[in-house]
Design a protein around this motif. Structure first.
Motif, PDB file in Angstrom:
ATOM      1  N   UNK A   1       0.793  -1.230   0.000  1.00 18.58           N
ATOM      2  CA  UNK A   1       0.000   0.000   0.000  1.00 18.58           C
ATOM      3  C   UNK A   1       0.829   1.286   0.000  1.00 18.58           C
ATOM      4  N   UNK A   2       2.061   1.238  -0.492  1.00 19.24           N
ATOM      5  CA  UNK A   2       2.909   2.437  -0.491  1.00 19.24           C
ATOM      6  C   UNK A   2       2.514   3.383  -1.620  1.00 19.24           C
ATOM      7  N   UNK A   3       2.356   4.664  -1.276  1.00 22.50           N
ATOM      8  CA  UNK A   3       2.086   5.725  -2.258  1.00 22.50           C
ATOM      9  C   UNK A   3       3.358   6.561  -2.387  1.00 22.50           C
ATOM     10  N   UNK A   4       3.279   7.679  -3.107  1.00 26.43           N
ATOM     11  CA  UNK A   4       4.460   8.511  -3.331  1.00 26.43           C
ATOM     12  C   UNK A   4       4.931   9.228  -2.073  1.00 26.43           C
ATOM     13  N   UNK A   5       4.058   9.287  -1.060  1.00 30.21           N
ATOM     14  CA  UNK A   5       4.409   9.978   0.184  1.00 30.21           C
ATOM     15  C   UNK A   5       3.812   9.203   1.347  1.00 30.21           C
ATOM     16  N   UNK A   6       4.541   9.157   2.458  1.00 31.40           N
ATOM     17  CA  UNK A   6       4.053   8.424   3.613  1.00 31.40           C
ATOM     18  C   UNK A   6       4.362   9.142   4.912  1.00 31.40           C
ATOM     19  N   UNK A   7       3.674   8.697   5.968  1.00 26.89           N
ATOM     20  CA  UNK A   7       3.860   9.303   7.284  1.00 26.89           C
ATOM     21  C   UNK A   7       4.773   8.483   8.185  1.00 26.89           C
ATOM     22  N   UNK A   8       4.917   7.200   7.893  1.00 28.11           N
ATOM     23  CA  UNK A   8       5.716   6.336   8.760  1.00 28.11           C
ATOM     24  C   UNK A   8       6.573   5.391   7.914  1.00 28.11           C
ATOM     25  N   UNK A   9       7.832   5.802   7.615  1.00 23.24           N
ATOM     26  CA  UNK A   9       8.472   7.068   8.008  1.00 23.24           C
ATOM     27  C   UNK A   9       7.980   8.237   7.173  1.00 23.24           C
ATOM     28  N   UNK A  10       8.133   9.424   7.705  1.00 25.96           N
ATOM     29  CA  UNK A  10       7.642  10.629   7.057  1.00 25.96           C
ATOM     30  C   UNK A  10       8.534  10.988   5.866  1.00 25.96           C
ATOM     31  N   UNK A  11       7.892  11.247   4.723  1.00 28.83           N
ATOM     32  CA  UNK A  11       8.665  11.682   3.569  1.00 28.83           C
ATOM     33  C   UNK A  11       8.255  10.986   2.284  1.00 28.83           C
ATOM     34  N   UNK A  12       8.911  11.331   1.181  1.00 29.50           N
ATOM     35  CA  UNK A  12       8.589  10.731  -0.118  1.00 29.50           C
ATOM     36  C   UNK A  12       8.981   9.255  -0.162  1.00 29.50           C
ATOM     37  N   UNK A  13       8.243   8.478  -0.962  1.00 23.49           N
ATOM     38  CA  UNK A  13       8.493   7.050  -1.072  1.00 23.49           C
ATOM     39  C   UNK A  13       8.377   6.610  -2.529  1.00 23.49           C
ATOM     40  N   UNK A  14       8.922   5.442  -2.816  1.00 24.71           N
ATOM     41  CA  UNK A  14       8.696   4.803  -4.109  1.00 24.71           C
ATOM     42  C   UNK A  14       7.405   3.995  -3.998  1.00 24.71           C
ATOM     43  N   UNK A  15       6.438   4.211  -4.876  1.00 22.58           N
ATOM     44  CA  UNK A  15       5.162   3.501  -4.755  1.00 22.58           C
ATOM     45  C   UNK A  15       5.308   2.011  -5.038  1.00 22.58           C
ATOM     46  N   UNK A  16       4.387   1.249  -4.504  1.00 19.96           N
ATOM     47  CA  UNK A  16       4.410  -0.209  -4.624  1.00 19.96           C
ATOM     48  C   UNK A  16       4.543  -0.714  -6.059  1.00 19.96           C
ATOM     49  N   UNK A  17       3.748  -0.196  -7.031  1.00 18.19           N
ATOM     50  CA  UNK A  17       3.838  -0.748  -8.393  1.00 18.19           C
ATOM     51  C   UNK A  17       5.242  -0.699  -8.980  1.00 18.19           C
ATOM     52  N   UNK A  18       6.052   0.297  -8.597  1.00 21.28           N
ATOM     53  CA  UNK A  18       7.407   0.387  -9.136  1.00 21.28           C
ATOM     54  C   UNK A  18       8.245  -0.822  -8.720  1.00 21.28           C
ATOM     55  N   UNK A  19       8.090  -1.262  -7.486  1.00 15.90           N
ATOM     56  CA  UNK A  19       8.823  -2.440  -7.023  1.00 15.90           C
ATOM     57  C   UNK A  19       8.355  -3.693  -7.754  1.00 15.90           C
ATOM     58  N   UNK A  20       7.055  -3.815  -7.934  1.00 20.71           N
ATOM     59  CA  UNK A  20       6.529  -5.013  -8.591  1.00 20.71           C
ATOM     60  C   UNK A  20       6.911  -5.047 -10.073  1.00 20.71           C
TER      61      UNK A  20
END
Length: 374
Positions: free
Chosen positions: A200-219
């Motif tokens: 369920x990772x989106x481009x931004x998250x709270x835990x940890x706080x900051x930008x993230x790589x979304x799930x589909x990119x990993x898959x």
């Protein structure tokens, strides 16, 4: 004499109409108030709020479309592989300079191919629902899984992903190397790591706080890694260890996996049998359906990769029977999932029906395992 009866029913329908009108008024009141408030604002504020509303409606339109459009969904998807005409086990040399293949060529793994294609189906051919912003925000703060709508595809995708993750683990630990004597294949290891990433990772998250790589990119990376491994296998530069003991372990893991799903269905069926009003029944059902959808392809692929083992153990009829049970389960596609009492006469129990097919498949897997162990 009929006049009192007519008057009685007229009053009933009058009060029903009043009640419906009152309920509609309550629902529409916030929107009417908001429209009145918006009409009294200045032109700049109106423009900004209007743009926000358009973007928001666009996001919901995109989200609604992705939850309802099941692109390339096909219970008979294995037909495109033509498995019946593939009889060389994975990793074994393919005889055929005469058939137009390179002088040094080995059979690709059907299991790896189906694993990559199922993941591609989830994140490239369809939008990955679980990591979409509006899915994460929920329905007015309520998790979509706790509502009766717009969550079936997400559960179906997670069911497929569950089977794919299990297969990736087995590919790394046993199937993609000679156990105990060879190194873990780097591409399979990367694929396993990418597929284990949170759903369920989106481009931004709270835990940890900051930008993230979304799930589909990993898959998507996992799809590339799996296909790279198969390309190496085709040129005889990788290993696929199609031994009977590896097949036994693979079957055992799958039997445990679907057995856990059966237990979840049983628990939901027994403790929350509210018919059409069980808002979690559809999640459980479509997760199980997605899992069987994936294993239907993976078991047909295993029949190719372990062709020699199955021939030696005369397991083809028993394996075909298991495939038939998997395919029969995929015929259950009710429009609305009901979780009625098993003893009830009015509402069906689709969870029990799906659980019945899962147990039959699991029983077939156990029978195959016992024959392999002899």
């Amino acid at each position: 004499m009929l006049e009192p009866v007519i008057n009685f029913f007229s009053r009933i329908f009058y009060f029903i109409g009043r009640g419906i009108g009152f309920l509609v008024g309550i629902i529409l009141w916030p929107f009417l108030w908001l429209g009145s408030w918006y009409g009294q604002r200045g032109i700049i504020l109106k423009a900004v709020l209007g743009l926000v509303a358009i973007v928001w409606l666009g996001l919901y339109g995109y989200f609604f479309y992705n939850t309802q459009a099941w692109t390339n969904f096909n219970p008979d998807y294995i037909s495109v592989y033509d498995f019946k005409n593939r009889n060389v086990p994975a990793g074994e040399p393919v005889a055929a300079a005469a058939a137009g293949t390179p002088a040094k060529s080995c059979a690709r793994s059907a299991i790896v191919e189906v694993t990559a294609d199922l993941t591609d189906f989830n994140v490239n051919q369809n939008g990955w629902i679980s990591s979409m912003l509006l899915y994460k925000l929920g329905f007015f703060g309520v998790d979509w899984d706790n509502t009766p709508f717009l969550d079936n595809k997400a559960s179906f995708q997670r069911g497929i992903n569950s089977a794919v993750r299990r297969t990736a683990v087995e590919l790394v630990d046993t199937l993609g190397r000679v156990r105990g004597t060879s190194q873990i294949d780097g591409d399979l290891q990367k694929a396993r790591g990418n597929l284990q990433f949170t759903e369920d990772a989106w481009y931004f998250g709270l835990n940890p706080f900051g930008p993230k790589t979304p799930t589909p990119s990993y898959y998507r990376s996992a799809v590339r890694d799996l296909r790279t491994f198969n390309s190496k296998l085709e040129t005889c530069n990788a290993i696929f260890d199609a031994r009977a003991d590896n097949l036994i372990q693979f079957i055992d893991r799958i039997a445990n996996d679907i057995g856990a799903t059966s237990a979840i269905l049983k628990d939901r069926s027994e403790n929350n049998n509210y018919g059409w009003f069980d808002t979690r029944a559809d999640d459980r059902f479509w997760f199980a359906y997605g899992q069987l959808y994936a294993y239907y392809g993976l078991m047909n692929a295993a029949q190719v990769d372990f062709n020699q083992v199955l021939q030696e153990k005369h397991l083809t009829p028993l394996w075909d029977g298991m495939d038939g049970q998997l395919r029969a389960a995929l015929n259950i596609k009710p429009w609305i999932i009901a979780n009625g009492k098993e003893s009830g006469w009015l509402l069906p129990n689709h969870l029990t029906t799906m659980g019945f097919y899962i147990l039959r498949v699991r029983s077939n897997l156990i029978d195959i395992k016992q024959v392999l162990q002899q």
